[in-house]
Design a protein around this motif. Structure first.
Motif, PDB file in Angstrom:
ATOM      1  N   LEU A  69       0.990  -1.195   0.318  1.00  0.00           N
ATOM      2  CA  LEU A  69       0.067   0.010  -0.323  1.00  0.00           C
ATOM      3  C   LEU A  69       0.568   1.698   0.098  1.00  0.00           C
ATOM      4  N   ASN A  70       2.261   1.315   0.560  1.00  0.00           N
ATOM      5  CA  ASN A  70       2.492   2.338   0.738  1.00  0.00           C
ATOM      6  C   ASN A  70       3.721   2.595  -0.390  1.00  0.00           C
ATOM      7  N   LYS A  71       3.831   1.747  -1.403  1.00  0.00           N
ATOM      8  CA  LYS A  71       4.179   1.924  -2.609  1.00  0.00           C
ATOM      9  C   LYS A  71       3.182   2.441  -3.289  1.00  0.00           C
ATOM     10  N   LEU A  72       2.252   1.787  -3.377  1.00  0.00           N
ATOM     11  CA  LEU A  72       1.038   1.859  -4.443  1.00  0.00           C
ATOM     12  C   LEU A  72       0.432   3.095  -4.286  1.00  0.00           C
ATOM     13  N   LEU A  73       0.676   3.691  -3.750  1.00  0.00           N
ATOM     14  CA  LEU A  73       0.397   5.217  -2.485  1.00  0.00           C
ATOM     15  C   LEU A  73       1.302   6.723  -3.393  1.00  0.00           C
ATOM     16  N   GLN A  74       2.264   6.021  -3.616  1.00  0.00           N
ATOM     17  CA  GLN A  74       3.050   7.168  -4.570  1.00  0.00           C
ATOM     18  C   GLN A  74       3.202   6.971  -5.783  1.00  0.00           C
ATOM     19  N   LEU A  75       2.192   6.476  -5.451  1.00  0.00           N
ATOM     20  CA  LEU A  75       2.572   6.586  -8.168  1.00  0.00           C
ATOM     21  C   LEU A  75       1.522   7.331  -8.212  1.00  0.00           C
ATOM     22  N   ASP A  76       1.950   8.338  -9.150  1.00  0.00           N
ATOM     23  CA  ASP A  76       1.154   9.095  -9.530  1.00  0.00           C
ATOM     24  C   ASP A  76       0.285   8.787 -10.762  1.00  0.00           C
ATOM     25  N   GLU A  77      -0.391  10.089 -11.329  1.00  0.00           N
ATOM     26  CA  GLU A  77      -1.483   9.468 -11.576  1.00  0.00           C
ATOM     27  C   GLU A  77      -1.382   8.342 -13.186  1.00  0.00           C
ATOM     28  N   GLU A  78       0.300   8.700 -13.865  1.00  0.00           N
ATOM     29  CA  GLU A  78      -0.085   8.184 -14.872  1.00  0.00           C
ATOM     30  C   GLU A  78       0.101   6.828 -14.376  1.00  0.00           C
ATOM     31  N   ALA A  79       1.356   6.654 -13.926  1.00  0.00           N
ATOM     32  CA  ALA A  79       1.395   5.167 -13.850  1.00  0.00           C
ATOM     33  C   ALA A  79       0.736   4.183 -12.658  1.00  0.00           C
ATOM     34  N   ARG A  80      -0.118   5.252 -12.344  1.00  0.00           N
ATOM     35  CA  ARG A  80      -1.452   4.164 -11.921  1.00  0.00           C
ATOM     36  C   ARG A  80      -2.231   3.685 -12.937  1.00  0.00           C
ATOM     37  N   SER A  81      -2.954   4.801 -13.955  1.00  0.00           N
ATOM     38  CA  SER A  81      -3.404   4.395 -14.774  1.00  0.00           C
ATOM     39  C   SER A  81      -2.823   3.163 -16.143  1.00  0.00           C
ATOM     40  N   ARG A  82      -1.748   3.191 -15.932  1.00  0.00           N
ATOM     41  CA  ARG A  82      -1.118   2.162 -16.272  1.00  0.00           C
ATOM     42  C   ARG A  82      -0.884   0.911 -15.908  1.00  0.00           C
ATOM     43  N   GLY A  83      -0.935   0.997 -13.874  1.00  0.00           N
ATOM     44  CA  GLY A  83      -0.990  -0.589 -14.262  1.00  0.00           C
ATOM     45  C   GLY A  83       0.139  -0.466 -13.272  1.00  0.00           C
ATOM     46  N   VAL A  84       0.043  -1.716 -12.394  1.00  0.00           N
ATOM     47  CA  VAL A  84       1.516  -2.541 -11.471  1.00  0.00           C
ATOM     48  C   VAL A  84       1.886  -3.926 -12.347  1.00  0.00           C
ATOM     49  N   VAL A  96      -0.890  -6.446  -3.333  1.00  0.00           N
ATOM     50  CA  VAL A  96      -0.904  -5.584  -4.116  1.00  0.00           C
ATOM     51  C   VAL A  96      -1.711  -5.457  -4.600  1.00  0.00           C
ATOM     52  N   ALA A  97      -2.573  -6.985  -5.005  1.00  0.00           N
ATOM     53  CA  ALA A  97      -3.964  -7.125  -5.999  1.00  0.00           C
ATOM     54  C   ALA A  97      -4.855  -6.500  -4.478  1.00  0.00           C
ATOM     55  N   TYR A  98      -5.050  -6.878  -3.140  1.00  0.00           N
ATOM     56  CA  TYR A  98      -5.933  -5.882  -2.726  1.00  0.00           C
ATOM     57  C   TYR A  98      -6.286  -4.920  -2.750  1.00  0.00           C
ATOM     58  N   HIS A  99      -5.086  -3.864  -2.508  1.00  0.00           N
ATOM     59  CA  HIS A  99      -5.143  -2.287  -2.523  1.00  0.00           C
ATOM     60  C   HIS A  99      -5.284  -1.623  -3.636  1.00  0.00           C
ATOM     61  N   GLY A 100      -4.495  -2.248  -5.289  1.00  0.00           N
ATOM     62  CA  GLY A 100      -4.830  -2.241  -5.544  1.00  0.00           C
ATOM     63  C   GLY A 100      -5.700  -2.026  -6.960  1.00  0.00           C
ATOM     64  N   ASP A 160      13.040  -5.809  -2.037  1.00  0.00           N
ATOM     65  CA  ASP A 160      13.988  -4.543  -2.319  1.00  0.00           C
ATOM     66  C   ASP A 160      13.587  -3.482  -2.934  1.00  0.00           C
ATOM     67  N   ASP A 161      13.099  -2.596  -1.809  1.00  0.00           N
ATOM     68  CA  ASP A 161      12.437  -1.368  -2.562  1.00  0.00           C
ATOM     69  C   ASP A 161      12.395  -0.670  -1.024  1.00  0.00           C
ATOM     70  N   PRO A 162      12.801   0.911  -1.291  1.00  0.00           N
ATOM     71  CA  PRO A 162      12.750   1.653   0.010  1.00  0.00           C
ATOM     72  C   PRO A 162      11.154   1.829   0.640  1.00  0.00           C
ATOM     73  N   HIS A 163      10.117   2.180  -0.432  1.00  0.00           N
ATOM     74  CA  HIS A 163       8.976   2.223  -0.204  1.00  0.00           C
ATOM     75  C   HIS A 163       8.452   0.983   0.909  1.00  0.00           C
ATOM     76  N   ILE A 164       8.515   0.361  -0.366  1.00  0.00           N
ATOM     77  CA  ILE A 164       8.428  -1.385   0.873  1.00  0.00           C
ATOM     78  C   ILE A 164       8.706  -1.286   2.233  1.00  0.00           C
ATOM     79  N   ILE A 165      10.059  -0.993   2.531  1.00  0.00           N
ATOM     80  CA  ILE A 165      10.395  -1.919   3.448  1.00  0.00           C
ATOM     81  C   ILE A 165       9.717  -0.367   4.868  1.00  0.00           C
ATOM     82  N   ALA A 166       9.778   1.191   4.342  1.00  0.00           N
ATOM     83  CA  ALA A 166       9.500   1.749   5.660  1.00  0.00           C
ATOM     84  C   ALA A 166       7.889   1.336   5.488  1.00  0.00           C
TER      85      ALA A 166
END
Length: 415
Positions: A69-84, A96-100, A160-166
């Protein structure tokens, strides 16, 4: 002439306590603030004061959704629209699926073909598109990176991602807020995201707090990297959630800097820990979730007298596997047994044996005769009796009575 002084450059931390505090504010409205509770019974058993953090009570039954969730919330609108896209066969996929879906972000999860159907269905139930690829996680991971490049998606790394670790570090923020007397955290290690975040919180709060990592003996990947050893990695482990062949680069650096020790636990101790948590705390955990308690059971002298915080990091365990673990625990405690008894093949032989079971108050669950595939004489037979006793002493008394009646009897031992 002016003297030039060299200035020592201190490397900037990958993740700071402030990053984790901000992450906590960010994710708090959408996750469960799980309880941290004292276990009096486990404290008496281990000689430590044991606090349990019930992350198995998250909606997806695992802490993984914090980092996702911490990672997803920091995506900009363009990245959100493209998806993960992510690669996972378990808890990360569901987080990831639930909060996506909650955030309206299209999610693609690549899973190995060997992933149990129930996990595929659970991930799809959260609205994700699942791609089954390869036989191993490494195959799925490589394909997920290809999908990332081909479709312009954002890759959500499991650790292995700072946003995930935080995000994962918010677990320790809550624990130490609820039980500030904790002086030792015992954290499972797979890729290292959870312990990296928790160790960052602990050492920033009080450098004297010990941070102990736990890995399954079959998957000592972080242990090897930190210690320089080369123990073999692989095998069927109960703790598939921490069965990682290669830990992260970022997480390895944090673990090397902030974790005091890594201990290894056996499959048997993890089975025992799963059973104890169900019997004592009435809570279901997966193998990885029980690893912290398994460490206390395996190394009691290491933790005796300490105030220990254990993270029950997940509760997603297959029900049939859980049943097997519980039955095996009953067998190891002497409450369930299989006895192999040599009989003569004549009328009344079974009745005479059963009478001894009746006299001792032992419940017979199952009988199995073997007349053909045995090395006994033609007039002999082997009888396997599965039975239920009160405890080991009760079982020992039954065996003694059978032997006193001149029966050749031997327990069928578990591995």
């Amino acid at each position: 002439m002016a003297t030039l002084h060299k200035i020592a450059l201190v490397p900037t931390p990958v993740v700071t306590i402030d990053d984790i505090r901000i992450a906590a504010t960010r994710v708090q409205p959408s996750i469960v603030r799980t309880p941290t509770l004292l276990s009096r019974t486990l404290s008496e058993m281990t000689g430590a004061t044991v606090y349990l953090k019930f992350e198995n009570l998250q909606f997806t039954a695992a802490y993984k959704e914090r980092g996702a969730l911490n990672k997803l919330l920091q995506l900009d609108e363009e990245a959100r629209s493209r998806g993960v896209v992510a690669a996972s066969a378990g808890n990360h996929a569901q987080g990831v699926a639930y909060h996506g879906r909650r955030l309206g972000i299209p999610v693609t999860i690549v899973m190995p073909k060997s992933t149990p159907t129930v996990k595929v269905q659970q991930t799809e139930s959260h609205g994700a598109t699942v791609i089954l690829f390869g036989e191993r996680f490494d195959d799925a991971y490589a394909h997920a990176r290809e999908v990332e490049a081909e479709r312009g998606l954002t890759f959500v790394h499991p650790f292995d991602d700072p946003h995930i670790i935080a995000g994962q570090g918010t677990v320790a923020l809550e624990m130490l807020a609820d039980a500030p007397e904790i002086d030792c955290l015992v954290i499972p290690i797979g890729g290292g995201g959870l312990i990296s975040g928790c160790a960052t919180v602990a050492k920033a709060s009080d450098p004297a707090i010990e941070v102990i990592g736990v890995q399954a003996e079959l998957y000592p990947s972080m242990f090897n990297r930190i210690s320089g050893e080369h123990r073999p990695i692989g095998g069927d482990t109960l703790a598939e959630g921490i069965a990682v062949n290669e830990p992260g680069a970022l997480t390895s650096a944090i673990v090397r800097d902030k974790v005091d020790k890594i201990v290894l636990v056996s499959e048997r101790q993890m089975e025992r820990a799963v059973a104890l948590l169900l019997q004592i705390e009435k809570t279901v955990v997966e193998g990885a979730g029980a690893a912290g308690l398994a460490a206390l059971l395996s190394h009691p002298e290491r933790f005796r007298g300490k105030t220990v915080g254990i993270v029950l990091c997940g509760g997603n365990i297959d029900t049939r596997l859980l049943a097997n673990v519980l039955l095996r625990d009953l067998a190891r405690s002497g409450r369930l047994a299989r006895l192999r008894i040599r009989l003569q093949d004549r009328p009344g032989a079974l009745f005479n044996v059963a009478r001894i079971f009746d006299q001792e108050g032992v419940n017979i669950l199952e009988l199995s005769h073997q007349r053909i595939f045995t090395n006994l004489p033609a007039k002999g037979l082997s009888l396997d009796v599965e039975c239920e006793t009160r405890n080991q002493a009760h079982l020992d008394r039954l065996i003694s009575e059978l032997r006193a009646a001149a029966y050749e009897v031997s327990p069928v031992e578990l591995a």
